[in-house]
Design an enzyme around this catalytic site. Structure first.
Site, PDB file in Angstrom:
ATOM      1  N   CYS A   8      26.371  49.616  -6.635  1.00 40.73           N
ATOM      2  CA  CYS A   8      25.122  50.107  -7.232  1.00 40.73           C
ATOM      3  C   CYS A   8      25.079  51.612  -7.472  1.00 40.73           C
ATOM      4  O   CYS A   8      25.036  52.057  -8.619  1.00 40.73           O
ATOM      5  CB  CYS A   8      23.956  49.713  -6.333  1.00 40.73           C
ATOM      6  SG  CYS A   8      23.808  47.935  -6.156  1.00 40.73           S
TER       7      CYS A   8
HETATM    8  N1  LIG Z   1      25.696  43.979  -3.981  1.00 41.34           N
HETATM    9  C1  LIG Z   1      24.586  44.650  -3.861  1.00 41.34           C
HETATM   10  O1  LIG Z   1      24.328  45.235  -2.832  1.00 41.34           O
HETATM   11  C2  LIG Z   1      23.551  44.693  -4.974  1.00 41.34           C
HETATM   12  C3  LIG Z   1      22.272  45.182  -4.663  1.00 41.34           C
HETATM   13  C4  LIG Z   1      21.301  45.209  -5.646  1.00 41.34           C
HETATM   14  C5  LIG Z   1      21.638  44.792  -6.941  1.00 41.34           C
HETATM   15  N2  LIG Z   1      22.891  44.343  -7.227  1.00 41.34           N
HETATM   16  C6  LIG Z   1      23.147  43.906  -8.591  1.00 41.34           C
HETATM   17  O2  LIG Z   1      23.202  42.484  -8.609  1.00 41.34           O
HETATM   18  C7  LIG Z   1      24.158  42.040  -9.569  1.00 41.34           C
HETATM   19  C8  LIG Z   1      25.188  41.145  -8.903  1.00 41.34           C
HETATM   20  O3  LIG Z   1      25.881  41.906  -7.923  1.00 41.34           O
HETATM   21  P1  LIG Z   1      26.698  41.239  -6.751  1.00 41.34           P
HETATM   22  O4  LIG Z   1      26.978  42.325  -5.787  1.00 41.34           O
HETATM   23  O5  LIG Z   1      26.039  40.003  -6.255  1.00 41.34           O
HETATM   24  O6  LIG Z   1      28.037  40.830  -7.525  1.00 41.34           O
HETATM   25  P2  LIG Z   1      29.230  39.928  -6.963  1.00 41.34           P
HETATM   26  O7  LIG Z   1      30.457  40.392  -7.668  1.00 41.34           O
HETATM   27  O8  LIG Z   1      29.206  39.893  -5.472  1.00 41.34           O
HETATM   28  O9  LIG Z   1      28.866  38.454  -7.453  1.00 41.34           O
HETATM   29  C9  LIG Z   1      28.772  38.103  -8.785  1.00 41.34           C
HETATM   30  C10 LIG Z   1      29.120  36.620  -8.915  1.00 41.34           C
HETATM   31  O10 LIG Z   1      28.912  36.255 -10.280  1.00 41.34           O
HETATM   32  C11 LIG Z   1      29.936  35.355 -10.652  1.00 41.34           C
HETATM   33  N3  LIG Z   1      30.015  35.346 -12.100  1.00 41.34           N
HETATM   34  C12 LIG Z   1      30.551  36.270 -12.937  1.00 41.34           C
HETATM   35  N4  LIG Z   1      30.386  35.890 -14.221  1.00 41.34           N
HETATM   36  C13 LIG Z   1      29.715  34.719 -14.190  1.00 41.34           C
HETATM   37  C14 LIG Z   1      29.239  33.832 -15.195  1.00 41.34           C
HETATM   38  N5  LIG Z   1      29.413  34.082 -16.503  1.00 41.34           N
HETATM   39  N6  LIG Z   1      28.610  32.705 -14.798  1.00 41.34           N
HETATM   40  C15 LIG Z   1      28.442  32.434 -13.480  1.00 41.34           C
HETATM   41  N7  LIG Z   1      28.859  33.232 -12.491  1.00 41.34           N
HETATM   42  C16 LIG Z   1      29.493  34.362 -12.847  1.00 41.34           C
HETATM   43  C17 LIG Z   1      31.171  35.880  -9.939  1.00 41.34           C
HETATM   44  O11 LIG Z   1      32.161  34.870  -9.807  1.00 41.34           O
HETATM   45  C18 LIG Z   1      30.565  36.272  -8.580  1.00 41.34           C
HETATM   46  O12 LIG Z   1      30.581  35.211  -7.654  1.00 41.34           O
HETATM   47  C19 LIG Z   1      24.741  43.313 -10.186  1.00 41.34           C
HETATM   48  O13 LIG Z   1      24.029  43.626 -11.347  1.00 41.34           O
HETATM   49  C20 LIG Z   1      24.474  44.359  -9.138  1.00 41.34           C
HETATM   50  O14 LIG Z   1      24.379  45.660  -9.686  1.00 41.34           O
HETATM   51  C21 LIG Z   1      23.852  44.273  -6.264  1.00 41.34           C
END
Ligand SMILES: NC(=O)c1ccc[n+]([C@@H]2O[C@H](COP(=O)([O-])OP(=O)(O)OC[C@H]3O[C@@H](n4cnc5c(N)ncnc54)[C@H](O)[C@@H]3O)[C@@H](O)[C@H]2O)c1
Length: 468
Positions: free
Chosen positions: A302
């Site tokens: 982030c």
């Molecule tokens: N990790 C954090 O602490 C956090 C906190 C707040 C916001 N976010 C935001 O949340 C969002 C997700 O982050 P995250 O950390 O969970 O990511 P992540 O990489 O942990 O997980 C994303 C998941 O999406 C899946 N994926 C990718 N493309 C896909 C598709 N077309 N269809 C279905 N699944 C698909 C991947 O296989 C993976 O399992 C991002 O925008 C991030 O900026 C993350």
């Protein structure tokens, strides 16, 4: 002719979503089962909603279907419990999206190699939803992104289905939609930023207020009704753009304040002042000050990334985001500062960085988590290799370093036993995991370069410690 053409638009569908939410029969679909999507899906399942997690990664789906977990702070038992109750299932079959009442998108939003927003995951997901979209469904984007994404990127793709969701202004007072109460359309579309903080044991997902903004009033009202079933508090804003901007503001605030203390740390080092002592003292002020801490550089999905989504969008308005650029410049220079400090500390002991044996403690981007995305430790290893140092590492959460998008170190963790610690020219603390015995590390190491003030409580052998 598009697949849904000819079906009449009606408000009746909106009412259906509401009644299904109220009696907890609404089917919830979460797309992207990572650090954000998995806990969110389990939260709805625990609150009594039949929940389906969708992911393109079959390996993750298989683990979840067997009642396991691949995220350290989510125990397998939390998944097993919901899978056994048939409250949660995982699938890679996107045709099931058609049976969902609400679809929450939690896919990655990284930067590309030119440090510009990479919305390919969001676009692909919208394209996966469009053929299965049906009247009355609520779609919510949760992925962090620049203001305008929901309306300018997601909405047009979903409308390729032939169903419509009109962009209509409405008024909200922060707690509810004031007017108008309804706005029609075939489906509902909203943005609600995820505020997950991995490793934070103080706040659980449902305790963090959920901000929502709709493409129109009906969408905002439906999204609020959905989250009110699982979160303690919801906050409604007047558009998806305001909700998108809220998340960027939160992360820019952190990014800029961390840059500020990183810069002041560099000055304090020159002035012989302990920045951590100063921050501790300033934190005693009961108002007007919130502590941020210096470190080896920014990490995670982030803070190093999200502000640059806004910078990119701001260019469309010919508006330079100077605070963000400056903060990025300062924060991204921290790994170089760490390596220079290590070099100087070795030099003071008549040692040279080239050929020196360095043991890095902590690889994760922050303490007590198993996430190394954008971790400054990776850049530090890279810089040390460039300078000819021999680098090993230990991290309780990473027994080995697998190939990553940018780096492929092929390294295996070294156990930091007393003998091992003594064998290195320097031990470099990059991540201050709680499981380390810092007094013992300092006792056995020859030199400890500490980027986090992890050794603050160590009383003996302080002459071996260099804070940087
Ligand atoms: N990790 C954090 O602490 C956090 C906190 C707040 C916001 N976010 C935001 O949340 C969002 C997700 O982050 P995250 O950390 O969970 O990511 P992540 O990489 O942990 O997980 C994303 C998941 O999406 C899946 N994926 C990718 N493309 C896909 C598709 N077309 N269809 C279905 N699944 C698909 C991947 O296989 C993976 O399992 C991002 O925008 C991030 O900026 C993350």
């Amino acid at each position: 002719m598009t697949m849904n053409e000819g079906r009449p638009a009606s408000l009746e569908t909106t009412t259906t979503v509401h009644s299904r939410l109220q009696n907890k029969t609404a089917q919830i679909g979460v797309i992207g089962l990572g650090y954000v999507g998995l806990p969110l899906g389990l939260l709805f399942a625990r609150n009594g909603f039949p929940t389906t997690g969708f992911d393109i990664d079959q390996a993750k789906v298989d683990v979840l279907e067997k009642g396991g977990s691949y995220i350290r702070h989510i125990p397998g038992s939390a998944v097993t419990e919901q899978v056994e109750k048939k409250a949660f299932r995982a699938t890679a079959n996107f045709a099931l999206l058609e049976t969902m009442d609400a679809i929450l998108i939690c896919v990655p939003t990284p930067l590309d190699r030119h440090r510009e927003p990479d919305l390919s995951f969001v676009r692909n997901t919208a394209q996966d939803i469009a053929p299965h979209l049906r009247r009355g469904q609520l779609v919510v984007l949760e992925s962090t992104t620049y203001p305008g994404t929901t309306e300018e990127v997601v909405l047009p793709i979903l409308e390729q289905s032939g169903l419509k969701c009109p962009i209509l202004p409405y008024v909200a007072d922060g707690w509810r939609v004031i007017s108008p109460a309804e706005s029609g359309g075939d489906f509902l579309l909203a943005f609600s930023p995820e505020r997950e903080d991995p490793g934070n044991t103080e706040f659980q997902t449902h305790q963090v207020p959920k901000v929502v903004g709709g493409v129109n009033a009906s969408s905002a009202i439906a999204a609020q009704a959905l989250y009110a079933q699982a979160f303690e508090k919801t906050v409604v804003v007047s558009s998806t753009r305001a909700a998108e901007m809220t998340k960027i503001l939160e992360n820019t605030y952190r990014c800029v304040n961390i840059a500020l203390v990183n810069e002041l740390k560099l000055l304090c080092l020159r002035m012989g002042i302990d920045i951590w002592e100063v921050i501790h003292a300033a934190s005693t002020k009961p108002f007007g000050f919130k502590p941020f801490y210096p470190g080896p550089g920014l990490g995670g999905h982030c803070i190093p990334i999200d502000p640059f989504y806004l910078t990119w969008k701001a260019r469309e308005y010919e508006f330079p985001t100077r605070f963000i650029e400056l903060a990025g410049e300062i924060n991204s220079a921290m790994p170089e500062h760490v390596v220079a400090s290590l070099r100087d500390a070795l030099n003071a002991r008549k040692l040279c960085l080239q050929g020196a044996r360095i043991l890095i403690l902590g690889i994760a981007y922050k303490k007590d988590i198993d996430d190394l995305r954008e971790s400054p430790s990776l850049r530090i290893i890279d810089l040390l290799h460039d300078k000819g140092a021999q680098v090993d590492y230990h991290d309780p959460y990473f027994p080995r370093l697998h190939k990553m998008r940018k780096y492929d170190f092929g390294m295996v963790a070294i156990e930091p036993t007393a003998e091992a610690l003594a064998a290195y020219d320097a031990v470099l603390i990059v991540t201050d995991h709680s499981s380390y015995d810092y007094a013992s590390i300092v006792r056995h190491a020859r030199l400890v370069v500490d980027t986090r003030n992890a050794t603050k409580d160590v009383r003996e052998h302080r002459d071996k410690i260099v804070l940087c």
